[in-house]
Design an enzyme around this catalytic site. Structure first.
Site, mmCIF file in Angstrom:
data_model
loop_
_atom_site.group_PDB
_atom_site.id
_atom_site.type_symbol
_atom_site.label_atom_id
_atom_site.label_comp_id
_atom_site.label_asym_id
_atom_site.label_seq_id
_atom_site.Cartn_x
_atom_site.Cartn_y
_atom_site.Cartn_z
ATOM 1 N N ASP A 10 0.860 -1.173 0.000
ATOM 2 C CA ASP A 10 0.000 0.000 0.000
ATOM 3 C C ASP A 10 0.908 1.238 0.000
ATOM 4 O O ASP A 10 2.091 1.148 0.327
ATOM 5 C CB ASP A 10 -0.840 -0.084 1.290
ATOM 6 C CG ASP A 10 -1.540 1.202 1.631
ATOM 7 O OD1 ASP A 10 -2.280 1.720 0.775
ATOM 8 O OD2 ASP A 10 -1.365 1.696 2.766
ATOM 9 N N ASP A 12 -0.190 5.068 1.069
ATOM 10 C CA ASP A 12 -0.384 6.016 2.178
ATOM 11 C C ASP A 12 -0.336 5.329 3.533
ATOM 12 O O ASP A 12 -1.107 4.416 3.811
ATOM 13 C CB ASP A 12 -1.719 6.750 2.010
ATOM 14 C CG ASP A 12 -1.726 7.623 0.767
ATOM 15 O OD1 ASP A 12 -0.825 8.463 0.635
ATOM 16 O OD2 ASP A 12 -2.607 7.434 -0.095
ATOM 17 N N GLY A 53 -10.343 9.881 -1.919
ATOM 18 C CA GLY A 53 -10.513 11.279 -1.508
ATOM 19 C C GLY A 53 -11.874 11.849 -1.868
ATOM 20 O O GLY A 53 -12.517 12.529 -1.061
ATOM 21 N N LYS A 54 -12.328 11.574 -3.064
ATOM 22 C CA LYS A 54 -13.620 12.115 -3.510
ATOM 23 C C LYS A 54 -14.752 11.519 -2.673
ATOM 24 O O LYS A 54 -15.646 12.222 -2.221
ATOM 25 C CB LYS A 54 -13.820 11.793 -4.996
ATOM 26 C CG LYS A 54 -14.850 12.680 -5.659
ATOM 27 C CD LYS A 54 -14.746 12.568 -7.155
ATOM 28 C CE LYS A 54 -15.936 11.818 -7.690
ATOM 29 N NZ LYS A 54 -15.937 11.725 -9.159
ATOM 30 N N GLU A 55 -14.662 10.224 -2.461
ATOM 31 C CA GLU A 55 -15.666 9.528 -1.633
ATOM 32 C C GLU A 55 -15.653 10.096 -0.212
ATOM 33 O O GLU A 55 -16.698 10.226 0.429
ATOM 34 C CB GLU A 55 -15.348 8.029 -1.578
ATOM 35 C CG GLU A 55 -15.555 7.277 -2.883
ATOM 36 C CD GLU A 55 -14.377 7.378 -3.849
ATOM 37 O OE1 GLU A 55 -13.441 8.163 -3.590
ATOM 38 O OE2 GLU A 55 -14.410 6.694 -4.892
ATOM 39 N N ARG A 56 -14.453 10.461 0.262
ATOM 40 C CA ARG A 56 -14.312 10.989 1.627
ATOM 41 C C ARG A 56 -14.987 12.355 1.740
ATOM 42 O O ARG A 56 -15.694 12.634 2.696
ATOM 43 C CB ARG A 56 -12.817 11.092 1.964
ATOM 44 C CG ARG A 56 -12.503 11.259 3.422
ATOM 45 C CD ARG A 56 -11.017 11.064 3.649
ATOM 46 N NE ARG A 56 -10.597 9.737 3.271
ATOM 47 C CZ ARG A 56 -9.389 9.437 2.752
ATOM 48 N NH1 ARG A 56 -8.488 10.382 2.577
ATOM 49 N NH2 ARG A 56 -9.093 8.202 2.446
ATOM 50 N N HIS A 79 -11.952 17.835 -5.769
ATOM 51 C CA HIS A 79 -11.026 16.726 -5.530
ATOM 52 C C HIS A 79 -9.788 16.846 -6.418
ATOM 53 O O HIS A 79 -8.662 16.595 -5.975
ATOM 54 C CB HIS A 79 -11.734 15.384 -5.769
ATOM 55 C CG HIS A 79 -10.858 14.214 -5.485
ATOM 56 N ND1 HIS A 79 -10.632 13.221 -6.403
ATOM 57 C CD2 HIS A 79 -10.122 13.895 -4.393
ATOM 58 C CE1 HIS A 79 -9.791 12.335 -5.881
ATOM 59 N NE2 HIS A 79 -9.475 12.714 -4.667
ATOM 60 N N SER A 122 -5.045 8.545 -6.015
ATOM 61 C CA SER A 122 -5.195 8.744 -7.465
ATOM 62 C C SER A 122 -3.875 8.410 -8.181
ATOM 63 O O SER A 122 -2.800 8.502 -7.595
ATOM 64 C CB SER A 122 -5.561 10.195 -7.742
ATOM 65 O OG SER A 122 -4.448 11.017 -7.469
ATOM 66 N N ASP A 177 -1.146 -0.765 6.176
ATOM 67 C CA ASP A 177 -1.102 -0.104 7.490
ATOM 68 C C ASP A 177 -2.496 0.032 8.111
ATOM 69 O O ASP A 177 -2.617 0.576 9.202
ATOM 70 C CB ASP A 177 -0.481 1.298 7.375
ATOM 71 C CG ASP A 177 -1.441 2.285 6.744
ATOM 72 O OD1 ASP A 177 -1.960 1.983 5.653
ATOM 73 O OD2 ASP A 177 -1.697 3.330 7.351
HETATM 74 MG MG LIG Z 1 -2.774 2.942 3.947
#
Ligand SMILES: [Mg+2]
Length: 250
Positions: A10, A12, A53-56, A79, A122, A177
């Site tokens: 992953d 982030d 991000g957009k969903e968030r 976004h 993205s 994570d």
């Molecule tokens: Mg992560």
């Protein structure tokens, strides 16, 4: 002998603690757009349950009583602006790799493992990260953003990775994570090593094959919290990944 054929990671929170840069970019985008809110750390932690991000943003607007109604187009623009601001922040400030990431990627590549980046961020953000972190060209496969219809915790992105890499069940190890990442990878048949991040440390990782503080460096050993322990070295290496894989079938 090492039988693990691939390492999937992953981005982030796993490769680097990028979430604070993301949060700052969201807040800058809101300010620029004249939107009357700002996400602090506790709120952002809760919002990270929503991947993408957009969903968030959409989820937040639905739950914020005084939020302005944004059209789908306005939401997309907001976004996109956030992503541009994130990229600028990344290039200005950078996001240092977590301990052991560069070392383990190097060892895995040298041993001929396939390397995949599997992220809901993205494609633009992923590309900017790979450029600024010096990891451009390291991964054989990069799967990012809306490449599948449903984001993590749905296993779709890891199913796609398995198909693209030609892997059978349990032939690769995923490093994540978060609980969303764990569920996604596990659902597609990958044993999972969790290195909890700044925002995910108190999540439930009981189904993970291993949990380590981080990947560890010689001289900067990691604590091993669940699953196999890494002996004196205190680092995740290829032998350790093989052990994680072994825990999948037991
Ligand atoms: Mg992560």
């Amino acid at each position: 002998m090492v039988g693990v054929k691939a390492l999937l990671l992953d981005l982030d929170g796993t490769l680097a603690e990028t979430e604070e840069l993301h949060r700052e970019a969201f807040n800058r985008a809101f300010r620029e757009a004249g939107l009357p809110f700002s996400w602090d750390r506790p709120l952002y932690k809760a919002l990270l349950e929503v991947t993408g991000g957009k969903e968030r943003i959409a989820h937040f607007l639905r739950s914020f009583p005084d939020a302005p109604r944004l059209s789908e187009e306005a939401l997309t623009r907001l976004h996109q602006r956030k992503n541009a601001l994130y990229e600028a922040l990344l290039r200005e400030e950078g996001a240092p790799l977590r301990p052991g990431v560069r070392r383990l990627l190097g060892e895995a590549r040298e041993a001929g493992l396939l390397l995949a980046l599997v992220t809901t961020t993205s494609p633009e953000n992923a590309r900017a990260f790979l450029e600024t972190s010096g990891l451009k060209g390291v991964f054989h496969l990069v799967l990012a953003g809306d490449i599948v219809p449903h984001k993590k915790p749905d296993p779709a992105i890891y199913h796609l990775a398995r198909k693209e890499l030609g892997l059978g069940e349990g032939e690769g190890v995923a490093v994540e994570d978060s609980r969303n990442g764990l569920l996604s990878a596990r659902g597609a048949g990958f044993p999972v090593l969790i290195t909890p991040g700044l925002y995910t440390a108190d999540q439930d990782f009981s189904e993970a094959q291993g949990v380590a503080e981080h990947l560890g460096e010689p001289g900067h050993p990691a604590r091993f919290l669940q699953g196999p322990r890494a002996g004196e070295r205190g680092v995740v290496d290829l032998d350790y990944l093989e052990e994680v894989r072994g825990w999948w079938s037991t």
